[in-house]
Design a protein around this motif. Sequence first.
Motif, PDB file in Angstrom:
ATOM      1  N   ALA A   1      24.999  -3.353  51.007  1.00 54.04           N
ATOM      2  CA  ALA A   1      24.280  -2.866  49.798  1.00 54.04           C
ATOM      3  C   ALA A   1      23.880  -4.299  49.088  1.00 54.04           C
ATOM      4  CB  ALA A   1      25.493  -2.329  49.057  1.00 54.04           C
TER       5      ALA A   1
ATOM      6  N   ASN B   1      31.243  -0.408  54.314  1.00 56.17           N
ATOM      7  CA  ASN B   1      29.633  -0.412  54.457  1.00 56.17           C
ATOM      8  C   ASN B   1      28.982  -1.500  54.048  1.00 56.17           C
ATOM      9  OD1 ASN B   1      27.229   0.752  54.990  1.00 56.17           O
ATOM     10  ND2 ASN B   1      27.731   2.757  54.046  1.00 56.17           N
TER      11      ASN B   1
ATOM     12  N   PRO C   1      23.079   5.637  53.819  1.00 55.47           N
ATOM     13  CA  PRO C   1      24.085   4.768  53.806  1.00 55.47           C
ATOM     14  C   PRO C   1      25.414   5.464  53.184  1.00 55.47           C
ATOM     15  CG  PRO C   1      21.853   3.966  52.753  1.00 55.47           C
ATOM     16  CD  PRO C   1      21.667   5.411  53.112  1.00 55.47           C
ATOM     17  N   GLY C   2      25.218   5.998  52.477  1.00 55.15           N
ATOM     18  CA  GLY C   2      26.406   6.972  51.787  1.00 55.15           C
ATOM     19  C   GLY C   2      26.370   8.447  51.581  1.00 55.15           C
TER      20      GLY C   2
ATOM     21  N   PRO D   1      37.151   1.481  45.273  1.00 62.39           N
ATOM     22  CA  PRO D   1      36.666   1.056  43.822  1.00 62.39           C
ATOM     23  C   PRO D   1      37.799   1.408  42.790  1.00 62.39           C
ATOM     24  CG  PRO D   1      35.030   2.269  45.111  1.00 62.39           C
ATOM     25  CD  PRO D   1      35.918   2.415  46.023  1.00 62.39           C
TER      26      PRO D   1
ATOM     27  N   CYS E   1      36.015  -3.324  43.776  1.00 56.46           N
ATOM     28  CA  CYS E   1      34.768  -2.550  43.265  1.00 56.46           C
ATOM     29  C   CYS E   1      34.138  -1.925  44.553  1.00 56.46           C
ATOM     30  CB  CYS E   1      33.711  -3.514  42.729  1.00 56.46           C
ATOM     31  SG  CYS E   1      34.151  -4.301  41.063  1.00 56.46           S
ATOM     32  N   VAL E   2      34.432  -2.070  45.643  1.00 51.98           N
ATOM     33  CA  VAL E   2      33.875  -1.591  46.634  1.00 51.98           C
ATOM     34  C   VAL E   2      34.711  -1.056  47.671  1.00 51.98           C
ATOM     35  CG1 VAL E   2      31.675  -2.559  46.806  1.00 51.98           C
ATOM     36  CG2 VAL E   2      33.572  -3.755  48.010  1.00 51.98           C
ATOM     37  N   LEU E   3      34.516  -0.119  48.263  1.00 52.86           N
ATOM     38  CA  LEU E   3      35.595   0.443  49.505  1.00 52.86           C
ATOM     39  C   LEU E   3      35.413  -0.625  50.573  1.00 52.86           C
ATOM     40  CD1 LEU E   3      37.306   2.793  50.479  1.00 52.86           C
ATOM     41  CD2 LEU E   3      34.890   3.515  51.454  1.00 52.86           C
TER      42      LEU E   3
ATOM     43  N   TYR F   1      21.038   6.830  48.621  1.00 55.96           N
ATOM     44  CA  TYR F   1      20.275   5.890  49.086  1.00 55.96           C
ATOM     45  C   TYR F   1      20.343   4.612  48.370  1.00 55.96           C
ATOM     46  CZ  TYR F   1      19.073   9.625  52.371  1.00 55.96           C
ATOM     47  OH  TYR F   1      19.042  10.593  53.249  1.00 55.96           O
TER      48      TYR F   1
ATOM     49  N   ARG G   1      19.001  -2.887  53.373  1.00 59.54           N
ATOM     50  CA  ARG G   1      18.569  -1.535  53.830  1.00 59.54           C
ATOM     51  C   ARG G   1      17.316  -1.035  53.963  1.00 59.54           C
ATOM     52  NH1 ARG G   1      23.873   0.637  50.750  1.00 59.54           N
ATOM     53  NH2 ARG G   1      25.388   0.154  52.571  1.00 59.54           N
ATOM     54  N   GLU G   2      16.557  -1.873  52.918  1.00 63.07           N
ATOM     55  CA  GLU G   2      15.132  -1.170  52.793  1.00 63.07           C
ATOM     56  C   GLU G   2      14.377  -2.721  52.589  1.00 63.07           C
ATOM     57  OE1 GLU G   2      14.067   2.035  50.882  1.00 63.07           O
ATOM     58  OE2 GLU G   2      15.982   3.091  51.325  1.00 63.07           O
TER      59      GLU G   2
ATOM     60  N   ALA H   1      30.557   5.431  46.797  1.00 63.86           N
ATOM     61  CA  ALA H   1      31.641   4.674  47.452  1.00 63.86           C
ATOM     62  C   ALA H   1      31.392   4.351  48.862  1.00 63.86           C
ATOM     63  CB  ALA H   1      33.193   5.159  47.146  1.00 63.86           C
ATOM     64  N   ASP H   2      30.964   5.507  49.608  1.00 70.70           N
ATOM     65  CA  ASP H   2      30.796   5.419  50.796  1.00 70.70           C
ATOM     66  C   ASP H   2      29.723   4.367  51.259  1.00 70.70           C
ATOM     67  OD1 ASP H   2      29.580   7.419  53.491  1.00 70.70           O
ATOM     68  OD2 ASP H   2      31.136   6.038  53.827  1.00 70.70           O
ATOM     69  N   ALA H   3      28.760   4.577  50.190  1.00 70.05           N
ATOM     70  CA  ALA H   3      27.562   3.550  50.469  1.00 70.05           C
ATOM     71  C   ALA H   3      28.053   2.023  50.249  1.00 70.05           C
ATOM     72  CB  ALA H   3      26.355   4.026  49.689  1.00 70.05           C
TER      73      ALA H   3
END
Lengths: 254, 189
Positions: B59, B56, A50-51, B11, B38-40, A68, B93-94, A166-168
């Motif tokens: 999450a 992305n 994910p990241g 962030p 807080c997030v990109l 992950y 994601r999972e 941050a990428d995730a």
Amino acid sequence: TKMASARRPRESAPPIHAPGRKEEGRRRAEDEVGSGEGGWMQVGVVGRAPGSAYVETPSGIQVMATCYGPRPVDAVRTNERMRNQGNRGKMKCHVEKTEFAGMAKVDESIAQEWKRQASGHLRKALEGAVQLDAFPKAQVDVHVIVLQANGDEMPHVVVAAALALADAGIAMVDLVAACHVGRTAAGTLHPNQDARDEQGHVVVCCMPTQGNVTHLVQQGSWSATQVLEGIDMGVQGCRNVGRRMRECLLASRS
Amino acid sequence: MTSDTSFAVCPGDVLHVDASNVRAGRGTSLKDGCLMACVLGDATVERNQANVRPWNGGARVPNVGDVVTTRVRKINRRLASCDVLCVGSAALRERFSGIIRVQDVRATEIDKVNMVESFRPGDVVRAVVLSMGDTRSYYLSTARNDLGVIYAESRSGVRLVPKSWEEMQCPKTKLIEKRKVAKVAIQFE
């Protein structure tokens, strides 16, 4: 180009005995990520994760990080189950160093010890920034692997891990930047100085926007004023690093 | 920043909005009187709420009150064990683990619920998250008209067609199978 901020190494060289590479332990003036020159950061390098992030410096430090999660907590051991209470998530950090990372082969027990300590340092550095309340009952795994290093890879480990988080899309209060400040017998150094004359160093991990230090690792004997000076310098270096991390992340939009 | 523009944030970036008028929405937090991302992602202000939509996405974790899409893994007399696959329309994601206890299958006559006549392994079930549950699983509930089985296969491997809130029929063999069926609102384009 996408990597507008950082200069990418023009050619890929083998890690050891490459022409133009410095010997083990020496750093050139422009090697430090904190000085704002050289080096390369990229996110999204591992397709499945994910990241992910990759950080490389001209002095030959190569670090890759993947993130992950959020995933269900792997409550394998009973005491972990007991501790899985509350509304906060967990973050697990695993730092590995490849066998070919350094010039010499490292004894197995020393490698294990380094791995354990580095994972602990990374966790402490990131804990202040990651918002664990955003993923209750879940866990985020951060895996960092040091592909090549010359001894001061810790700041780059933290930077790569923060970029991967941050990428995730994991919620964080701020990015975590890290920077290394070395000291000679004469006085505190600017971060980019020769490692051979170092009599001590401090790794400063801080959240660049407000300058909140999340973690410090200090080695060698420092006087109190030197420590404060070193930390200030480290925070300034982290601001530079944070700027570059930010540019890297914003450029990663696909 | 107005409501029809968005810009990219990392962030820790401060969102330059008047924090007294604007609330902290998804992906933002309020710190020292400043709204920070807080997030990109892309930051927008909608209806006095600052949101950051992450580049992305995904999450996410199930939270209490979320409607989730799950697949039944196994059943016994007391509970149906499921894998939570989606929260709302967003895939996770999972797979997270959830259980539907026998008292949470439906709203009426909960002491007469027969789990075998409510769910079968492999069914896709829409449920709501009741609580964080125990250490292993979320507690889910299908005790609402719009919750329950939304996809199931008959013993012949054909998709079952819902007949009522407790019956589904195989179009190939015409056999009736019992499930706790969700009343899905049909949307006309």
